[in-house]
Scaffold this active site. Structure first.
Site, short mmCIF file in Angstrom:
data_model
loop_
_atom_site.label_atom_id
_atom_site.label_comp_id
_atom_site.label_asym_id
_atom_site.label_seq_id
_atom_site.Cartn_x
_atom_site.Cartn_y
_atom_site.Cartn_z
N GLU A 1 0.84 -1.19 0.00
CA GLU A 1 0.00 0.00 0.00
C GLU A 1 0.89 1.24 0.00
OE1 GLU A 1 -2.29 -0.71 3.57
OE2 GLU A 1 -2.91 -2.65 2.76
N GLU B 1 -4.46 -6.72 2.92
CA GLU B 1 -3.20 -7.37 3.32
C GLU B 1 -3.16 -8.85 2.98
OE1 GLU B 1 -4.67 -5.09 5.12
OE2 GLU B 1 -3.11 -3.55 5.24
N PHE C 1 2.74 -1.71 8.82
CA PHE C 1 2.94 -1.91 10.26
C PHE C 1 2.85 -3.41 10.54
CE2 PHE C 1 1.70 2.45 9.97
CZ PHE C 1 2.40 3.10 10.98
N ALA C 2 3.80 -3.89 11.32
CA ALA C 2 3.88 -5.32 11.62
C ALA C 2 2.56 -5.83 12.20
CB ALA C 2 5.01 -5.58 12.60
N ASP C 3 1.87 -4.95 12.91
CA ASP C 3 0.59 -5.31 13.52
C ASP C 3 -0.41 -5.83 12.48
OD1 ASP C 3 0.95 -3.37 16.25
OD2 ASP C 3 1.98 -2.76 14.44
N PHE C 4 -0.24 -5.40 11.24
CA PHE C 4 -1.21 -5.79 10.22
C PHE C 4 -1.04 -7.25 9.77
CE2 PHE C 4 -1.06 -1.09 8.66
CZ PHE C 4 -1.54 -0.67 9.88
N HIS D 1 -0.37 -0.43 16.50
CA HIS D 1 0.65 0.07 15.56
C HIS D 1 2.04 0.08 16.19
CE1 HIS D 1 -2.80 1.58 13.26
NE2 HIS D 1 -1.99 1.85 12.26
C1 LIG Z 1 -5.08 -3.43 8.11
C2 LIG Z 1 -4.56 -2.08 7.88
N1 LIG Z 1 -3.93 -1.81 6.74
C3 LIG Z 1 -3.41 -0.59 6.51
C4 LIG Z 1 -3.52 0.38 7.45
C5 LIG Z 1 -2.89 1.72 7.23
N2 LIG Z 1 -3.91 2.69 6.92
C6 LIG Z 1 -4.48 3.42 7.88
S1 LIG Z 1 -5.68 4.39 7.29
C7 LIG Z 1 -5.44 3.84 5.74
C8 LIG Z 1 -6.27 4.40 4.62
C9 LIG Z 1 -7.70 4.16 4.84
O1 LIG Z 1 -8.39 4.71 3.78
P1 LIG Z 1 -9.96 4.86 3.86
O2 LIG Z 1 -10.56 3.56 4.25
O3 LIG Z 1 -10.39 5.46 2.59
O4 LIG Z 1 -10.20 5.83 5.10
P2 LIG Z 1 -9.77 7.36 5.27
O5 LIG Z 1 -8.39 7.39 5.80
O6 LIG Z 1 -9.88 8.02 3.95
O7 LIG Z 1 -10.73 7.90 6.27
C10 LIG Z 1 -4.43 2.91 5.69
C11 LIG Z 1 -3.95 2.26 4.47
C12 LIG Z 1 -4.17 0.06 8.64
N3 LIG Z 1 -4.27 0.94 9.64
N4 LIG Z 1 -4.69 -1.16 8.84
#
Ligand SMILES: Cc1ncc(C[n+]2csc(CCOP(=O)(O)OP(=O)(O)O)c2C)c(N)n1
Ligand SMILES: [Mg+2]
Lengths: 337, 321
Positions: free
Chosen positions: A29, A71, A94-97, A140
C-alpha cells in the site's frame, strides 16, 4: 562508506537488488503513492516511511505495485508470484497488520517448501515496520518477531543499524526462503556508516558489538543502542559487557551466545516484546539447556510487560525497556543485588 | 422525514462540535504536545451526524482510525475525548488508547480502530445482539472507501446478509486512502459491488446533512422492517492530510480550498436552514461561539490533567488485573 539513515540504506538495497534481478518486485500500500490523486504525482509517498521512494521512477508500475488495502491479498500476491518464479518484496506498513494476512504467512508461505515435498520455494521478503516509540498505541507498535519466529519455515530478521539494514535486506531478497524483515520504526532516521556500492551482509548470525568480561548482554533492534547506553554507564563503574546484537531471531545464533556466556558467566537478554514466549525466553532456555554450567547468576530478561502497548507518552516510556532498566538488570546480575 | 427546530439545532451543534474539535486539534498538533497519529475528520461531519442523529445509546457503531467525528456524533464526551488524545489518566480510555482507540461502550460506541477493516465484523456481531434483543436497535459500521477493499469487510457483508442482521455498512468516500486515490483501489463501482453482496445501497451527498439524514432514514426503515442489512454510501472530503503531518503530495494545491469554499457541510447547512427561515443566523452564531469557548476549555483542562502512571499501564489486561 557513507553516513546514511536506515531509511536510505534500505532504499539503497531495494535499488541494488531490483537493478540486479528483474524478478524482484515491490508490492504494498502506497509503496509509490499518488495513483488516482489530484496532483498527478506517481511517487507521492514512496512508502509511508519513505523506504520505497524513487523506485516507481526507475522501475515503473509493473515492478512497483501499489495495492488496495487488502493485506491478505498482498501476501497472497507475493506467495503466488514467488511460486511462479518471481522474487517479491511485500510491504505491510505496520507489523501489527500481519493479523489480517496471517493465513497467507503462516499456513501458506511458511509451509510450501516442506508440504510440497521440497519441490517449491518461496523467495519472499515481507518488510514491516515494528516497535514502540511513536506513541502509535496498541495496534501500531508491536514487535511480533517472537510470534513469527515460532513458525517453522519462516526466517525472521531484525536489523539494528543502517549497514545491516542494507546488507541484510539484500541478503533477504537473494535468500530462497521466506524472510520476515522487521524494521524498527524508531530507527528509520538513525544514522550510521553504510558500505557504498553492492553490499550484501550475512542474513543470520549475531554480531559482537562490544566485548567485556562481566556479563553477556543479548539485544536486538532498537534495544541494541539502549543496551549500548547502559554499557557506557556501567563502564564508568568498571563493569564491562559482551554486547551481542542478535540480528536474526530465526534462526538464533546459539553459538555466539553460549561462547560469550562461557566467558562471562552471566546473561541478560533485552527484548522489546512481551515477555511470555518471547525471544528473551527462548535465549534463557538455550542458556539453561546448553550453558547451565557457565551460569554464575540467574538469567535476566528485560522485556516489555505483559500488556498491550499503551498510548500516552508516560506509559509508552514505561513500557519500552529503556537504558536505565537495562543498566539496573545488568548491575543486579553482576553484583547480585 | 421532518425534523423539529430542536433537532436541527442539535445536529448543527454536533457538526460544529466536530469541526471545532478537529480544527483545534490541527492547530494543537503543531505544538508537539499531542503524541501519536491523529487522523482528522473535518470535512465529513455531515455523514457522522446525519447518521448518528437517528441513533440512541442502544444502537451501536464501529468506527475507524478517523474516528473523532463518529465518537462525538454518537455521544462520547468531547472533553474526555480531548483528555484521551492528550494521553491523560482521566481521558475516556485512561490514556491507554489515544486518538485511534477512543471508545465508549455505554454510548454504543464500539471503538475507533487502528486496523482498516477491523470494525465492520465487530459491528456485525453487535447487530446479532440487537437482533436477539428484538428492540429495534441496529448496528452501523463506518468505513472509508479504502476499507471497502478489505476481505474482512467482504466477509462481514456476506455474514450480515446470511443472518439477515439489522446492520448498516456506511462507506465514506473522502477521495483518498492515505496517499492513494480511493478510485485506484476500489477497482469497480462500489455501489454495484455492494449490491452484488445482496445489500441494497442508499446513496447520499456526504457534504449535505439533510441528504445523509434522509438516506439513513431510508436505510433504517429497511433494516427495521427485518429485511436484513444494507449500505449507505456518501462522498465527502477530508480537509486535512491523512494524518497530522502528511505533506499531501498526492493532492492538487487548491483542491481543499475549492471544496471548502463551494461544498462545505456547515456553510451549506447554515444557508439551507436560514434561507428556509427555520433558524436565525444569530442562533447559529451563538452556537459557534459557545463551542469555540467550550473546546478552548477542553484543551485547557486536557493540558492540566494528570498523566497516567504505572498502575494504569498494568491494569485491565484481564478482568482480574
Ligand atoms: C489493516 C490495515 N492496513 C493498513 C492500514 C494503514 N492505513 C491506515 S488508514 C489507511 C487508509 C484508509 O483509507 P480509507 O478507508 O479510505 O479511510 P480514510 O483514511 O480516507 O478515512 C491505511 C492504508 C491500517 N491501519 N490497517
Ligand atoms: Mg478514504
Amino acid at each position: 562508506m557513507t553516513v546514511k539513515t536506515m531509511r536510505e540504506a534500505l532504499n539503497d538495497a531495494l535499488f541494488q537488488e531490483m537493478r540486479r534481478d528483474p524478478g524482484v518486485i515491490v508490492i504494498g500500500e502506497d509503496v509509490s503513492g499518488g495513483a488516482g490523486g489530484s496532483s498527478g504525482s506517481r511517487d507521492a509517498a514512496g512508502g509511508i516511511f519513505g523506504v520505497t521512494k524513487g523506485l516507481m521512477g526507475e522501475f515503473g508500475d509493473k515492478r512497483v505495485i501499489d495495492t488496495p488495502i487488502s493485506e491478505s491479498a498482498i501476501i497472497g500476491l507475493a506467495n503466488g508470484a514467488a511460486l511462479a518464479g518471481m522474487r517479491p518484496v511485500a510491504e505491510l506498513m505496520f507489523a501489527d497488520f500481519v493479523g489480517v494476512a496471517m493465513d497467507q504467512i503462516y499456513n501458506q508461505m511458511a509451509k510450501f517448501r516442506y508440504m510440497f515435498g521440497g519441490k517449491a520455494k518461496a523467495p519472499i521478503v515481507v518488510r514491516m515496520s515494528m516497535g514502540a516509540g511513536m506513541n502509535a498505541a496498541a495496534q501500531h507498535s508491536q514487535t511480533i518477531y517472537s510470534m513469527l519466529s515460532a513458525v517453522p519455515g519462516l526466517k525472521v530478521v531484525v536489523p539494528s543499524n543502517p549497514a545491516d539494514a542494507k546488507g541484510m535486506l539484500a541478503a533477504a531478497i537473494r535468500d530462497d526462503d521466506p524472510v520476515i524483515f522487521l524494521e524498527h520504526k524508531a530507527l528509520y532516521s538513525s544514522k550510521g556508516e553504510v558500505p557504498d556500492g553492492e553490499y550484501v551482509a550475512p542474513l543470520h548470525g549475531a554480531s559482537l558489538v562490544q566485548s567485556g568480561k562481566d556479563a553477556t548482554v543479548v539485544a536486538l533492534g532498537r534495544m541494541v543502542s539502549f543496551a549500548g547506553k547502559a554499557a557506557a554507564k556501567l563502564a564508568a563503574d568498571g563493569i564491562t559487557i559482551d554486547l551481542i546484537d542478535l540480528r536474526s531471531t530465526s534462526p538464533i545464533d546459539e553459538e555466539m551466545i553460549l561462547e560469550s556466556l562461557s566467558l562471562t558467566g552471566r546473561l541478560v537478554v533485552v527484548d522489546e516484546s512481551n515477555p511470555i514466549c518471547s525471544i528473551a525466553s527462548e535465549i534463557a532456555a538455550i542458556a539453561a539447556e546448553k550453558g547451565f554450567a557457565s551460569l554464575r547468576a540467574p538469567v535476566a530478561r528485560v522485556t516489555a510487560p505483559h500488556t498491550p502497548v499503551p498510548f500516552a507518552r508516560e506509559l509508552e516510556r514505561m513500557y519500552v525497556p529503556g537504558p536505565d532498566r537495562i543498566e539496573a538488570a545488568i548491575r543486579k546480575a553482576v553484583k547480585g543485588e | 422525514m421532518q425534523q423539529s427546530r430542536t433537532d436541527i439545532l442539535k445536529a448543527y451543534r454536533q457538526m460544529r462540535m466536530i469541526r471545532e474539535f478537529e480544527e483545534r486539534l490541527h492547530i494543537e498538533n503543531r505544538s508537539g504536545e499531542i503524541a501519536g497519529f491523529t487522523h482528522l475528520y473535518a470535512g465529513q461531519e455531515a455523514i457522522a451526524v446525519g447518521i448518528c442523529e437517528h441513533l440512541t445509546d442502544r444502537d451501536y457503531i464501529s468506527s475507524t482510525h478517523r474516528g473523532h467525528g463518529h465518537c462525538i456524533a454518537k455521544g462520547c464526551d468531547p472533553r474526555l475525548m480531548m483528555h484521551e488524545i492528550y494521553g491523560r489518566a482521566d481521558g475516556l480510555c485512561k490514556g491507554r488508547g489515544g486518538s485511534m482507540h477512543i471508545a465508549d461502550i455505554d454510548k454504543g460506541m464500539l471503538g475507533a480502530n487502528g486496523i482498516v477493516g477491523g470494525g465492520p465484523p465487530i459491528a456485525v456481531g453487535a447487530a446479532l445482539a440487537c437482533q436477539a434483543r428484538g428492540d429495534g436497535s441496529v448496528a452501523v459500521s463506518f468505513g472509508g472507501g479504502g476499507s471497502s477493499n478489505q476481505g474482512t469487510v467482504f466477509e462481514a457483508m456476506n455474514m450480515a446478509v446470511v443472518l439477515k442482521l439489522p446492520k448498516i455498512f456506511v462507506f465514506e468516500l473522502n477521495g483518498y486512502s492515505e496517499h492513494t486515490g480511493e478510485g485506484y483501489g476500489i477497482g469497480s463501482d462500489l455501489a454495484g459491488r455492494t449490491r452484488g453482496f445482496g445489500l441494497p445501497v442508499f446513496e447520499a451527498d456526504g457534504f449535505d446533512y439533510f441528504s445523509v439524514y434522509q438516506a439513513m432514514a431510508d436505510a433504517l426503515e429497511h433494516v427495521r422492517a427485518g429485511k436484513g442489512p444494507c449500505a449507505l454510501i456518501a462522498e465527502a472530503t477530508r480537509y486535512f492530510g491523512h494524518f497530522e503531518g502528511d505533506p499531501q503530495n498526492y493532492r492538487a494545491k487548491d483542491e481543499v480550498k475549492t471544496l471548502r469554499e463551494t461544498r462545505d457541510a456547515l456553510l451549506r447547512f447554515r444557508r439551507k436552514v436560514t434561507e428556509a427561515k427555520l433558524i436565525e443566523a444569530a442562533e447559529l452564531d451563538a452556537i459557534d461561539a459557545e463551542i469555540v469557548a467550550f473546546i478552548e476549555d477542553c484543551v485547557t483542562s486536557a493540558r492540566k490533567a494528570p498523566a497516567p502512571g504505572a498502575e494504569i499501564m498494568l491494569s485491565d489486561v484481564y478482568a482480574d488485573y
